[in-house]
Motif scaffolding. Structure first.
Motif, short mmCIF file in Angstrom:
data_model
loop_
_atom_site.label_atom_id
_atom_site.label_comp_id
_atom_site.label_asym_id
_atom_site.label_seq_id
_atom_site.Cartn_x
_atom_site.Cartn_y
_atom_site.Cartn_z
N GLN A 151 -13.26 0.88 -6.06
CA GLN A 151 -14.15 1.87 -6.47
C GLN A 151 -13.94 2.91 -5.60
OE1 GLN A 151 -18.04 -0.03 -6.97
NE2 GLN A 151 -17.45 -1.32 -8.39
N ALA A 152 -13.27 3.21 -4.81
CA ALA A 152 -13.68 3.97 -3.50
C ALA A 152 -12.23 4.69 -3.19
CB ALA A 152 -14.07 3.40 -2.40
N ILE A 153 -11.23 4.74 -3.90
CA ILE A 153 -10.03 5.40 -3.77
C ILE A 153 -10.60 6.79 -3.40
CG2 ILE A 153 -9.55 6.15 -5.95
CD1 ILE A 153 -6.31 5.83 -5.12
N GLY A 154 -9.76 7.62 -1.88
CA GLY A 154 -10.30 8.80 -1.65
C GLY A 154 -11.35 8.81 -0.50
N ALA A 155 -12.16 7.89 -0.60
CA ALA A 155 -13.25 7.68 0.71
C ALA A 155 -12.48 7.39 1.92
CB ALA A 155 -14.14 6.68 0.28
N SER A 156 -13.16 7.55 3.10
CA SER A 156 -12.72 7.60 4.33
C SER A 156 -13.78 7.28 5.14
CB SER A 156 -11.92 8.77 4.84
OG SER A 156 -12.77 10.16 4.51
N ILE A 157 -13.50 6.92 6.48
CA ILE A 157 -14.56 6.61 7.66
C ILE A 157 -13.76 7.41 8.86
CG2 ILE A 157 -15.43 4.91 9.14
CD1 ILE A 157 -14.51 2.85 7.12
N GLU A 158 -14.62 8.24 9.24
CA GLU A 158 -14.23 9.15 10.40
C GLU A 158 -12.84 9.87 10.25
OE1 GLU A 158 -14.83 6.44 13.70
OE2 GLU A 158 -16.97 6.80 13.47
N GLY A 159 -12.66 10.20 8.88
CA GLY A 159 -11.32 11.03 8.58
C GLY A 159 -9.88 10.01 8.33
N LYS A 160 -10.21 8.67 8.35
CA LYS A 160 -9.27 7.74 8.16
C LYS A 160 -9.50 6.90 6.72
CE LYS A 160 -7.38 3.48 10.48
NZ LYS A 160 -6.06 3.40 9.65
N GLN A 161 -8.67 7.12 5.72
CA GLN A 161 -9.15 6.70 4.40
C GLN A 161 -9.16 5.10 4.32
OE1 GLN A 161 -7.34 8.35 1.14
NE2 GLN A 161 -5.38 8.88 2.27
N VAL A 162 -9.88 4.83 3.27
CA VAL A 162 -10.06 3.36 3.09
C VAL A 162 -8.66 3.08 2.44
CG1 VAL A 162 -12.47 3.51 2.82
CG2 VAL A 162 -11.12 3.67 0.79
N GLY A 163 -8.35 1.90 2.63
CA GLY A 163 -7.15 1.32 2.09
C GLY A 163 -6.11 1.31 3.28
N THR A 164 -6.30 1.80 4.50
CA THR A 164 -5.81 2.01 5.69
C THR A 164 -6.09 1.14 6.75
OG1 THR A 164 -6.70 3.79 6.53
CG2 THR A 164 -4.73 4.29 5.11
N PHE A 165 -7.16 0.18 6.40
CA PHE A 165 -7.81 -0.80 7.38
C PHE A 165 -7.54 -2.07 7.44
CE2 PHE A 165 -10.56 3.13 7.34
CZ PHE A 165 -11.12 3.27 8.53
N GLY A 166 -7.26 -2.65 6.20
CA GLY A 166 -7.18 -3.94 6.06
C GLY A 166 -5.78 -4.30 6.34
N VAL A 167 -5.50 -5.73 6.00
CA VAL A 167 -3.89 -6.16 6.16
C VAL A 167 -3.19 -6.04 5.03
CG1 VAL A 167 -4.74 -8.67 5.59
CG2 VAL A 167 -2.81 -8.14 6.74
N LEU A 168 -3.92 -5.94 3.75
CA LEU A 168 -3.56 -5.81 2.24
C LEU A 168 -4.75 -4.69 1.65
CD1 LEU A 168 -2.26 -9.10 1.79
CD2 LEU A 168 -0.89 -7.10 1.07
N SER A 169 -4.06 -4.03 0.96
CA SER A 169 -5.18 -3.26 0.14
C SER A 169 -4.97 -3.33 -1.19
CB SER A 169 -5.29 -1.68 0.66
OG SER A 169 -5.79 -1.69 2.09
N VAL A 170 -6.09 -3.16 -2.13
CA VAL A 170 -5.85 -3.17 -3.74
C VAL A 170 -6.62 -2.12 -4.32
CG1 VAL A 170 -5.44 -5.79 -3.53
CG2 VAL A 170 -7.63 -4.92 -4.08
N PHE A 171 -6.28 -2.01 -5.44
CA PHE A 171 -6.54 -0.75 -6.19
C PHE A 171 -6.69 -1.10 -7.79
CE2 PHE A 171 -4.46 1.00 -2.50
CZ PHE A 171 -5.34 1.89 -2.10
N SER A 172 -7.63 -0.24 -8.33
CA SER A 172 -7.87 -0.77 -9.79
C SER A 172 -7.87 0.91 -10.67
CB SER A 172 -8.98 -1.50 -10.21
OG SER A 172 -9.21 -1.11 -11.64
N PHE A 173 -7.12 0.63 -11.64
CA PHE A 173 -7.03 2.01 -12.49
C PHE A 173 -7.66 1.77 -13.95
CE2 PHE A 173 -2.74 2.21 -10.12
CZ PHE A 173 -3.38 2.66 -9.07
#
Ligand SMILES: *Cc1c(COP(=O)(O)O)cnc(C)c1O
Length: 342
Positions: A151-173
């Motif tokens: 639900q959050a592709i494109g969001a970020s925390i302090e300029g760092k994108q979500v999807g770059t924090f976890g050990v694995l990241s998943v997305f849905s289209f």
């Protein structure tokens, strides 16, 4: 008056051309278009490897399998999410452990800490309604965190994108998501070994040894559409943020709480003092589809108790029609109808 749906994809001429090109080529199974999609995600999210799959659920399942989650293990998931997370955990034979969420609907790191045991193999953190969960606090707990960016592709925390924090990241289209290919998903990671196991399990053919595997390959038609949509992501996010600023003049949004969070407003969720069910019915009578942001929470499905924050959100929150393809005229009607009912 025409009805205003709760969700509607933004599909352009470029999107249609991208799919048509694949159909004309005759190469419709997973191939070059999927590679291009995976390459784009690898660049944008600095993944060492990305793999496009038929759904977000398949991506979650592969993420858990890559971490060797199985029977006897526990996976901590928030209760305030769709059943896709619960299903993925149960596919592996592991036991789910539900935890409550914060006032923004995102998994509460304090609750995760209290739920951890020797059997805890992973945590799945979904960034709900487009607002980042508190990834810094979650990662500090020392358990592998799978980031669910459906639900959050494109969001970020302090300029760092979500999807770059976890050990694995998943997305849905899926059709209602930030970008869509009808159905589709992707798993990515900075860990080569985890991704090599995920890739291995996703494709049963041409394997030297037998292991129970899956057929988790996207088609090139879907991949072409997802890539074409991915190229529009920045525009979609800008449009959603501008729309959120206009809605905010009338209704304060629930989002966000995490410090430094830059949400993408996948949903515009508002709290109401009125009965949520009555608001939804009233809007439907005027052909405006206001919905519950979540159909039912997981602990409601499973008959568990002790999730007060999620319960309060369930009874007081509604989600307004909110997407880039909403016209100015439709937007005004949504606001008028919502103001009259909220
Ligand atoms: C939509 C969604 C999923 C499931 O994705 P599918 O592509 O429908 O399988 C998983 N997690 C979250 C948070 C979602 O919003």
């Amino acid at each position: 008056m025409k009805m205003i749906p709760h969700s509607r994809p933004s599909l352009s001429r470029n999107d249609r051309a991208a799919v048509a090109k694949v159909l004309c080529s005759g190469q419709i199974a997973k191939s070059r278009e999927a590679e291009a999609l995976e390459g784009a995600f690898e660049r944008v999210f600095s993944f060492v490897s990305a793999f496009a799959v038929p759904s977000g659920t398949a991506a979650l399942h592969l993420a858990l399998l890559a971490l060797r989650v199985g029977p006897g293990d526990e996976v901590i998931i928030p209760t305030h999410v769709c059943t896709a997370l619960l299903n993925a955990v149960r596919y592996t034979g592991a036991q789910e452990v539900l935890v409550d969420v914060g006032e923004d609907g995102n998994i509460d790191p304090g609750c995760v800490k209290r739920a951890m045991t020797r059997r805890t193999k992973a945590v799945i953190a979904a960034h709900m309604w487009g607002a980042p969960a508190d990834m810094k606090a979650l990662v500090k707990l020392g358990v592998p965190v799978i980031e669910d960016c459906a639900q959050a592709i494109g969001a970020s925390i302090e300029g760092k994108q979500v999807g770059t924090f976890g050990v694995l990241s998943v997305f849905s289209f899926y059709a209602t998501k930030m970008i869509t290919s009808g159905e589709g998903g992707l798993i990515g990671s900075g860990d080569r070994q985890l991704m090599s196991r995920a890739r291995d399990l996703a494709d049963y053919d041409h394997q030297r040894t037998y292991e129970m595997r899956f057929n988790y390959k996207i088609t090139d038609m879907q991949a072409a559409l997802a890539l074409s949509q991915f190229r529009c992501l920045e525009r979609f996010v800008c449009s959603r943020r501008r729309m959120a600023a206009r809605y905010a003049c009338f209704f304060p949004s629930l989002l966000p709480l995490t410090e430094g969070a830059e949400p993408v407003f996948y949903r515009y969720v508002v709290r109401t003092a009125k009965n949520a069910e009555r608001v939804i019915k009233g809007a439907k009578a005027k052909k405006v589809f206001i919905e519950r942001p979540l159909f039912r929470s997981l602990h409601q499905y499973l008959g568990q108790k002790g999730f007060p924050v999620s319960d309060a959100l369930m009874s007081s929150c509604v989600s307004l029609p909110f997407y880039p393809s909403l016209t100015a005229v439709e937007e005004k009607r949504v606001i008028d109808v919502a103001r009259s009912l909220l």
